[in-house]
Design a protein around this motif. Structure first.
Motif, PDB file in Angstrom:
ATOM      1  N   LEU A 113       1.780   2.048  13.614  1.00  0.00           N
ATOM      2  CA  LEU A 113       1.623   2.062  12.167  1.00  0.00           C
ATOM      3  C   LEU A 113       1.463   3.503  11.703  1.00  0.00           C
ATOM      4  CD1 LEU A 113      -0.688  -0.344  10.158  1.00  0.00           C
ATOM      5  CD2 LEU A 113      -0.355   2.025   9.499  1.00  0.00           C
ATOM      6  N   VAL A 114       2.330   3.948  10.803  1.00  0.00           N
ATOM      7  CA  VAL A 114       2.301   5.334  10.329  1.00  0.00           C
ATOM      8  C   VAL A 114       1.879   5.342   8.862  1.00  0.00           C
ATOM      9  CG1 VAL A 114       3.638   7.450   9.981  1.00  0.00           C
ATOM     10  CG2 VAL A 114       4.097   5.974  11.966  1.00  0.00           C
ATOM     11  N   SER A 169       0.837  -1.205   0.000  1.00  0.00           N
ATOM     12  CA  SER A 169       0.000   0.000   0.000  1.00  0.00           C
ATOM     13  C   SER A 169       0.871   1.255   0.000  1.00  0.00           C
ATOM     14  CB  SER A 169      -0.923   0.021   1.217  1.00  0.00           C
ATOM     15  OG  SER A 169      -1.594   1.263   1.309  1.00  0.00           O
ATOM     16  N   PRO A 170       0.788   2.093  -1.022  1.00  0.00           N
ATOM     17  CA  PRO A 170       1.577   3.335  -1.055  1.00  0.00           C
ATOM     18  C   PRO A 170       1.227   4.293   0.075  1.00  0.00           C
ATOM     19  CG  PRO A 170       0.670   2.811  -3.233  1.00  0.00           C
ATOM     20  CD  PRO A 170       0.009   1.894  -2.250  1.00  0.00           C
ATOM     21  N   ASP A 171       0.055   4.117   0.683  1.00  0.00           N
ATOM     22  CA  ASP A 171      -0.370   4.997   1.767  1.00  0.00           C
ATOM     23  C   ASP A 171       0.376   4.701   3.064  1.00  0.00           C
ATOM     24  OD1 ASP A 171      -2.233   7.123   2.630  1.00  0.00           O
ATOM     25  OD2 ASP A 171      -2.988   5.555   3.973  1.00  0.00           O
ATOM     26  N   LEU A 206       6.393   1.076  10.022  1.00  0.00           N
ATOM     27  CA  LEU A 206       5.926   0.250  11.137  1.00  0.00           C
ATOM     28  C   LEU A 206       7.033   0.180  12.177  1.00  0.00           C
ATOM     29  CD1 LEU A 206       3.618  -1.716  12.134  1.00  0.00           C
ATOM     30  CD2 LEU A 206       5.087  -3.555  11.292  1.00  0.00           C
ATOM     31  N   ALA A 207       6.652   0.395  13.424  1.00  0.00           N
ATOM     32  CA  ALA A 207       7.601   0.292  14.536  1.00  0.00           C
ATOM     33  C   ALA A 207       6.966  -0.553  15.635  1.00  0.00           C
ATOM     34  CB  ALA A 207       7.972   1.668  15.063  1.00  0.00           C
ATOM     35  N   VAL A 208       7.807  -1.092  16.498  1.00  0.00           N
ATOM     36  CA  VAL A 208       7.330  -1.931  17.598  1.00  0.00           C
ATOM     37  C   VAL A 208       7.740  -1.271  18.912  1.00  0.00           C
ATOM     38  CG1 VAL A 208       7.208  -4.261  18.533  1.00  0.00           C
ATOM     39  CG2 VAL A 208       7.739  -3.927  16.110  1.00  0.00           C
ATOM     40  N   TRP A 228      10.124  -1.398   9.627  1.00  0.00           N
ATOM     41  CA  TRP A 228       9.953  -1.154   8.191  1.00  0.00           C
ATOM     42  C   TRP A 228       9.558   0.295   7.992  1.00  0.00           C
ATOM     43  CZ3 TRP A 228       5.433   0.389   5.590  1.00  0.00           C
ATOM     44  CH2 TRP A 228       5.564   0.478   4.197  1.00  0.00           C
ATOM     45  N   GLU A 229      10.071   0.923   6.924  1.00  0.00           N
ATOM     46  CA  GLU A 229       9.710   2.315   6.635  1.00  0.00           C
ATOM     47  C   GLU A 229      10.072   2.655   5.203  1.00  0.00           C
ATOM     48  OE1 GLU A 229      12.122   5.047   8.972  1.00  0.00           O
ATOM     49  OE2 GLU A 229      13.792   3.635   8.936  1.00  0.00           O
ATOM     50  N   ARG A 230       9.460   3.702   4.709  1.00  0.00           N
ATOM     51  CA  ARG A 230       9.796   4.231   3.394  1.00  0.00           C
ATOM     52  C   ARG A 230      10.675   5.470   3.585  1.00  0.00           C
ATOM     53  NH1 ARG A 230       6.433   1.565  -0.192  1.00  0.00           N
ATOM     54  NH2 ARG A 230       4.374   0.957   0.635  1.00  0.00           N
ATOM     55  N   ASP A 231      11.756   5.532   2.868  1.00  0.00           N
ATOM     56  CA  ASP A 231      12.635   6.706   2.852  1.00  0.00           C
ATOM     57  C   ASP A 231      13.098   7.123   4.254  1.00  0.00           C
ATOM     58  OD1 ASP A 231      12.274   6.886   0.045  1.00  0.00           O
ATOM     59  OD2 ASP A 231      10.391   7.974   0.344  1.00  0.00           O
TER      60      ASP A 231
END
Length: 261
Positions: A47-48, A20-22, A26-28, A117-120
């Motif tokens: 969840l961001v 999902s591009p939106d 994710l962090a714990v 997990w994260e984008r950029d």
């Protein structure tokens, strides 16, 4: 075995989010940060996303259901956090709390979760640029209420509402005694969380003495034990800026003594 279950669930969540591009990261949080997870732990996820999802419980539940078999789910208003969806997953049975945030909301944190997990590097950059702050109690707020609360507990004991009096003592442990004892011992003020292992034996035994039987004598004894703990921790923690209500303290102690007879 349980550690494998947690990792497997996180990996599944990441795989879904990547589609999902939106979804941005994710962090714990929780025990995962301090590596204290065990077979009885729940999983605290942050969840961001670009879109603010926390205003729509149905949408929050839809996202949660994409991660696995949700047996039950509800938002966390009862703990003052409606942005959290509290989920019970099946196969395997797993308690997972999912906090739904936008990047702007992630700036305000009580702790620094582990980014999985994260984008950029969006979450990592925010963590690097800002400081998390765990909320500490306002000592004046506690002092302004403590003697009224003690009087309330004494009223319940005097009237014979013993179960409510016992519940009141549990409230006092969670809101006042546990946090103050934690702070006194250099811990975060997490109510009575892990007092069995985080407090010295003497402090834990003192706190345990506020757990009463449904009996007037036992309840009065526990109420007095609560007063002692408060006065001792207050002496250590409060500075001169906290204005003590000595008159209320004096009159309430007299009342507690009176119902003891």
């Amino acid at each position: 075995m349980q550690d494998t279950i947690f990792h497997a669930f996180i990996n599944k969540v990441v795989a879904v989010l990547q589609e999902s591009p939106d979804m941005l990261g994710l962090a714990v949080a929780g025990s995962w940060i301090t590596q204290e997870m065990d077979a009885y732990s729940d999983l605290d996820l942050v969840l961001v996303s670009k879109t603010k999802l926390s205003t729509d419980p149905a949408q929050m539940k839809s996202v949660a259901q994409s991660f696995g078999n949700v047996l039950s789910a509800f938002t966390g208003e009862h703990v003052g956090e409606p942005r959290v969806l509290i989920c019970l997953y099946g196969n395997p049975l797993l308690h997972v709390d999912i906090k739904f945030l936008t990047p702007d909301e992630f700036y305000q944190r009580v702790e620094d979760p582990i980014v999985v997990w994260e984008r950029d590097e969006i979450l990592t950059k925010i963590i690097q640029q800002t400081t998390s702050t765990w909320p500490y109690p306002d000592y004046q707020w506690i002092e302004d209420r403590f003697w009224v609360w003690i009087h309330y507990g004494a009223l319940k004991i005097g009237r014979g509402e013993l179960t409510e009096a016992a519940d009141f003592l549990a409230f006092l442990r969670m809101v006042v005694l546990g946090p103050l004892l934690h702070i006194q011992n250099g811990n975060q003020p997490r109510g009575v969380r892990k007092v069995e292992t985080k407090l010295p034996n003497a402090d834990f035994e003192a706190l345990s003495a506020t757990v009463a039987l449904l009996d007037k004598t036992s309840l009065v004894t526990s109420l007095n034990k609560a007063i002692v703990i408060y006065e001792q921790t207050r002496t250590v923690l409060f500075d001169s800026s906290v204005q003590l209500n000595s008159e209320a303290e004096r009159e309430v102690k007299k009342y507690v003594a009176a119902i003891s007879t």
